[in-house]
Design an enzyme around this catalytic site. Structure first.
Site, mmCIF file in Angstrom:
data_model
loop_
_atom_site.group_PDB
_atom_site.id
_atom_site.type_symbol
_atom_site.label_atom_id
_atom_site.label_comp_id
_atom_site.label_asym_id
_atom_site.label_seq_id
_atom_site.Cartn_x
_atom_site.Cartn_y
_atom_site.Cartn_z
ATOM 1 N N ASP A 127 0.853 -1.187 0.000
ATOM 2 C CA ASP A 127 0.000 0.000 0.000
ATOM 3 C C ASP A 127 0.885 1.232 0.000
ATOM 4 O OD1 ASP A 127 -1.798 2.039 0.451
ATOM 5 O OD2 ASP A 127 -2.708 1.148 2.234
ATOM 6 N N GLU A 145 -1.581 5.947 -13.370
ATOM 7 C CA GLU A 145 -3.027 6.015 -13.144
ATOM 8 C C GLU A 145 -3.441 5.240 -11.892
ATOM 9 O OE1 GLU A 145 -5.025 4.984 -16.865
ATOM 10 O OE2 GLU A 145 -3.255 5.661 -17.973
ATOM 11 N N HIS A 149 -6.724 6.126 -6.781
ATOM 12 C CA HIS A 149 -7.319 5.259 -5.759
ATOM 13 C C HIS A 149 -6.848 5.597 -4.343
ATOM 14 C CE1 HIS A 149 -9.102 2.791 -8.830
ATOM 15 N NE2 HIS A 149 -7.928 2.531 -9.382
#
Length: 309
Positions: A127, A145, A149
């Site tokens: 993460d 891209e 998120h």
């Protein structure tokens, strides 16, 4: 595969549902060969095929933007199934790749093994809000891209700043958009509503009004922050998504299933929004203050000094 360290984005379940759903699996495989990013075309291109060539051209654009010599160690902060990392490794970089979606990390590792690139690409589940690496580890970091998120973009950028070496290079391929609270007078309410609904599935993109990501980068300490609009270069692929998705989108709307077919809605309404200038495809570059040490940094500094004469 090891689990990420303690922080996991609160949006992790929605990210996993988005990419593990059959719509994403079939769509990405059928249209993009499994790759999860847009392609690069010359402005004005009408015929988008072969798509694979455009995808590799976008990866080449990223490689050139990183501007690092062969042998440099870089972090792919959101690797998907590993196509970008592998392409950059074939160009001579050593890539540490992470992804928050377990299946992506597993598929990426399989792709690395299939190509026999284990010495150049290392994959783990991770993460970018809490990177499992010591400070000053990488000559460069990139996203393709994936900051869209981020549940906390400032935290993610701060972590990227921490792990890149002084003098290291950053390249973000991301989206930005107009302020949805101040839409243009000619903006159809239905289009605005659809774009806002799409953004609920892209946690970070909700924050990225024009200029916001650049500001975050500067606040975290990056210097020489630049941006370039590649909207015209990726438009042909977005147009293809529009034509393929138009009829299915009408059926989806009739049945009220937009939230279950985010990619289809994004292809149709995203193209309309792009055509009206409501959102853009941006490439942001920057560096961490200082000078890269060792052979890679020395080579690049030498090039920069000779150019300055």
């Amino acid at each position: 595969m090891e689990k990420p360290s303690e922080y996991l984005s609160p949006h992790f379940p929605s990210i996993q549902r988005l990419y593990d759903g059959w719509e994403s699996r079939i769509g990405y495989r059928a249209l993009l060969g499994g790759t999860r990013h847009f392609g690069y075309y010359d402005p004005g291109t009408l015929w988008p095929f072969p798509v694979s060539t455009a995808l590799r051209r976008m990866e080449d654009h990223l490689y050139k933007s990183l501007n690092l010599p062969s042998g440099s160690k870089v972090l792919d902060a959101g690797c998907g199934v590993g196509h970008v990392a592998l392409h950059l490794a074939h160009r001579g970089l050593h890539v540490q790749a992470i992804d928050i979606t377990p299946n992506h990390a597993i598929w990426a590792q399989r792709n690395v093994e299939r190509q026999g690139m284990q010495d150049s690409v290392h994959v783990q589940w991770g993460d970018y809000h809490n990177l499992p690496f010591v400070s000053d580890s990488f000559d460069g970091v990139y996203t393709m891209e994936t900051l869209v998120h981020a549940s906390d973009p400032a935290r993610a950028v701060a972590e990227i700043y921490r792990v890149v070496k002084p003098g290291g290079h950053i390249v973000f391929h991301e989206y930005d958009h107009i302020d949805p609270t101040k839409p243009p007078p000619d903006c159809p309410p239905s289009l605005l509503a659809d774009l806002l609904r799409i953004n609920t599935h892209l946690a970070g993109n909700q924050f990225f009004n024009r200029g916001v990501l650049q500001g975050i980068m500067e606040e975290q300490g990056f210097v020489d922050v630049t941006s370039r609009d590649l909207s015209e270069n990726m438009r042909p692929l977005m147009r293809l998504f529009y034509f393929i998705g138009f009829l299915p989108y009408l059926i989806i709307c009739l049945l009220g299933l937009q939230d279950r077919f985010v990619n289809t809605e994004g292809g149709v309404q995203g193209y309309r929004g792009l055509s009206r200038g409501y959102w853009r495809y941006m490439v942001l570059t920057a560096r961490k203050p200082g000078r890269l040490d060792g052979k890679a940094g020395g080579e690049r500094e030498g090039v920069r000094q000779r150019r300055g004469r």
